[in-house]
Design a protein around this motif. Structure first.
Motif, mmCIF file in Angstrom:
data_model
loop_
_atom_site.group_PDB
_atom_site.id
_atom_site.type_symbol
_atom_site.label_atom_id
_atom_site.label_comp_id
_atom_site.label_asym_id
_atom_site.label_seq_id
_atom_site.Cartn_x
_atom_site.Cartn_y
_atom_site.Cartn_z
ATOM 1 N N UNK A 85 1.413 0.878 -7.271
ATOM 2 C CA UNK A 85 1.289 2.210 -7.856
ATOM 3 C C UNK A 85 2.628 2.924 -7.955
ATOM 4 N N UNK A 86 3.430 2.881 -6.891
ATOM 5 C CA UNK A 86 4.691 3.622 -6.881
ATOM 6 C C UNK A 86 5.890 2.734 -6.574
ATOM 7 N N UNK A 87 5.684 1.419 -6.421
ATOM 8 C CA UNK A 87 6.791 0.503 -6.188
ATOM 9 C C UNK A 87 7.277 0.453 -4.764
ATOM 10 N N UNK A 88 6.626 1.147 -3.860
ATOM 11 C CA UNK A 88 7.013 1.163 -2.453
ATOM 12 C C UNK A 88 5.797 1.607 -1.646
ATOM 13 N N UNK A 89 5.858 1.469 -0.308
ATOM 14 C CA UNK A 89 4.682 1.866 0.487
ATOM 15 C C UNK A 89 4.418 3.356 0.393
ATOM 16 N N UNK A 90 3.148 3.705 0.470
ATOM 17 C CA UNK A 90 2.781 5.116 0.547
ATOM 18 C C UNK A 90 3.157 5.643 1.927
ATOM 19 N N UNK A 91 3.761 6.802 1.970
ATOM 20 C CA UNK A 91 4.177 7.389 3.245
ATOM 21 C C UNK A 91 3.381 8.642 3.509
ATOM 22 N N UNK A 92 3.168 8.903 4.772
ATOM 23 C CA UNK A 92 2.408 10.082 5.166
ATOM 24 C C UNK A 92 3.274 11.335 5.070
ATOM 25 N N UNK A 93 2.665 12.521 4.991
ATOM 26 C CA UNK A 93 3.437 13.765 5.047
ATOM 27 C C UNK A 93 4.106 13.926 6.414
ATOM 28 N N UNK A 94 4.809 15.034 6.580
ATOM 29 C CA UNK A 94 5.447 15.303 7.865
ATOM 30 C C UNK A 94 4.400 15.198 8.969
#
Length: 321
Positions: A195-204
Motif C-alpha cells: 500500500x505505501x511501500x514500507x511497513x505501517x507505523x503506529x502514531x506516537x
C-alpha cells in the motif's frame, strides 16, 4: 479442494481485483450529549485478492447511494479496481440477512454504475458462500473482536470511523512472509508494504489504557483504549491461527537455520511484531526439538515451539494454508 482462482494469482497493483462485503449492523450515536439517538450503520469491507490488504468504510445505511459513496471513497484512496467480486443475494435465501436483501434489490443499480466506470462487478455462484472465503475471513477478523472490544460502547460516527481506520492499519500490518533471505533481516512482508511501500507505523506511543476504568477516560482516550483492546485480542487470535492445530502424534515440521519466525508476545504495543531468525534448535532427551534460539534485533532469545510461528519460506510457493 480446487485450485485458487486466476484472479488470486495474477500480479497487479493493490485492490486491482477486490472482494466486497458488509458487516453489521453497528449502532452509532447521532450526536454527543443527552438526547442522542442510536442509529443503525454498517461496515463495508474491501479486500485485495493478491495482497490481502483490507480497506474498511463505515456506511450509514443499506442503500444504493450509500454503497456507491463508499465505493467512490474507496476508489479515491486506493485507485479504481478492474474487477470487484461480491456475495450473491440468493446465498441467504430463507435467512434474515440485511445485506442479502440489499443485494437482491440493488444489484442492478450497482452493476450499472460499475459498468459506467469500466469496472467488472461479479457475483459468486448462488448458494456457495465458500467461494467468498477471502472476504468472509476479513469480515471475521474485523467483526469478531470489534464486537468484543467495542461491546456496549456508544460512539459517534466520527469516533467509530477513527476506530475502524486504526483497526484497518492493525490488520494490514500482519506479517505474510519473509521480506528477504538475508539472515540479518528481521523484517516481514505485510500488506502495508504493497500500500505505501514500507511497513505501517503506529502514531506516537500512547500510554497503556487497557486497565483504566471507562469513567476516568475522555472520549478521545476511550477511542484509544478500544484500539489497544482490539490489538491485544486480535493479535493473539491471529498468531494462534498461524500454528498448526493438529494432535502432536508425529514430528511433521522442523525449524531450519535462518528461517524467519514470529514470536508470540502479548506485551507488544499495536503494529509491533517481534520477528527473528532461527539460530539453532535444541533437542530434548527423546531427540525431538521443542526449543529454539532465535536471533532478533534485541539479541538472541530462547523460546519454546509453542511461542514460535514460522512464516512462509521463500522456497515455497504462495498458496493458501
Amino acid at each position: 479442494m480446487g485450485n485458487l482462482p486466476r484472479e488470486r494469482l495474477t500480479p497487479s497493483y493493490p485492490f486491482d481485483r477486490s472482494g466486497a462485503d458488509y458487516s453489521g449492523p453497528v449502532f452509532v450515536l447521532s450526536r454527543k450529549g443527552r438526547g442522542a439517538k442510536l442509529i443503525k450503520s454498517y461496515i463495508c469491507l474491501f479486500i485485495c485478492f493478491t495482497t490481502r490488504a483490507i480497506h474498511l468504510e463505515l456506511v450509514s445505511d443499506l442503500s444504493t447511494d450509500a454503497y456507491l459513496l463508499a465505493l467512490k471513497r474507496f476508489i479515491s484512496r486506493r485507485g479504481k479496481p478492474c474487477q470487484i467480486f461480491s456475495d450473491n443475494g440468493r446465498n441467504f435465501v430463507g435467512l434474515c440477512n440485511d445485506f442479502a436483501q440489499f443485494l437482491s434489490s440493488c444489484s442492478k443499480d450497482i452493476v450499472d454504475y460499475a459498468r459506467s466506470q469500466n469496472i467488472e462487478f461479479s457475483f459468486i455462484p448462488p448458494y456457495s458462500p465458500h467461494f467468498g472465503g477471502l472476504w468472509e475471513a476479513g469480515v471475521k477478523s474485523c467483526k469478531y473482536h470489534l464486537r468484543r472490544v467495542v461491546g456496549g460502547a456508544h460512539l459517534t460516527f466520527e469516533e467509530l470511523t477513527t476506530v475502524l481506520t486504526q483497526i484497518e492499519a492493525v490488520l494490514n500490518s500482519r506479517p505474510l512472509a519473509p521480506l528477504s533471505s538475508d539472515p540479518a533481516d528481521y523484517s516481514p512482508l505485510s500488506p502495508g508494504h504493497f500500500l505505501i511501500g514500507r511497513p505501517l507505523t503506529a502514531p506516537v506511543c500512547e500510554e497503556d489504557l487497557t486497565q483504566e476504568p471507562i469513567h476516568r477516560l475522555t472520549r478521545y482516550q476511550r477511542v484509544e483504549q478500544l484500539r489497544q483492546h482490539f490489538w491485544t485480542r486480535w493479535a493473539k487470535e491471529y498468531v494462534s491461527e498461524l500454528q498448526t492445530r493438529t494432535k502432536w502424534r508425529q514430528n511433521s515440521a522442523e525449524l531450519s537455520p535462518d528461517q524467519l519466525v514470529l514470536i508470540k508476545d502479548s506485551s507488544l504495543p499495536p503494529l509491533k511484531w517481534q520477528l527473528g531468525r532461527v539460530v539453532r534448535t535444541i533437542n530434548g532427551s527423546d531427540g525431538i526439538a521443542r526449543v529454539a534460539d532465535i536471533r532478533t534485533s534485541a539479541g538472541v532469545l530462547r523460546r519454546a515451539y509453542t511461542k514460535i510461528c514460522p512464516l512462509v519460506d521463500n522456497e515455497h510457493s504462495w498458496r493458501e494454508t
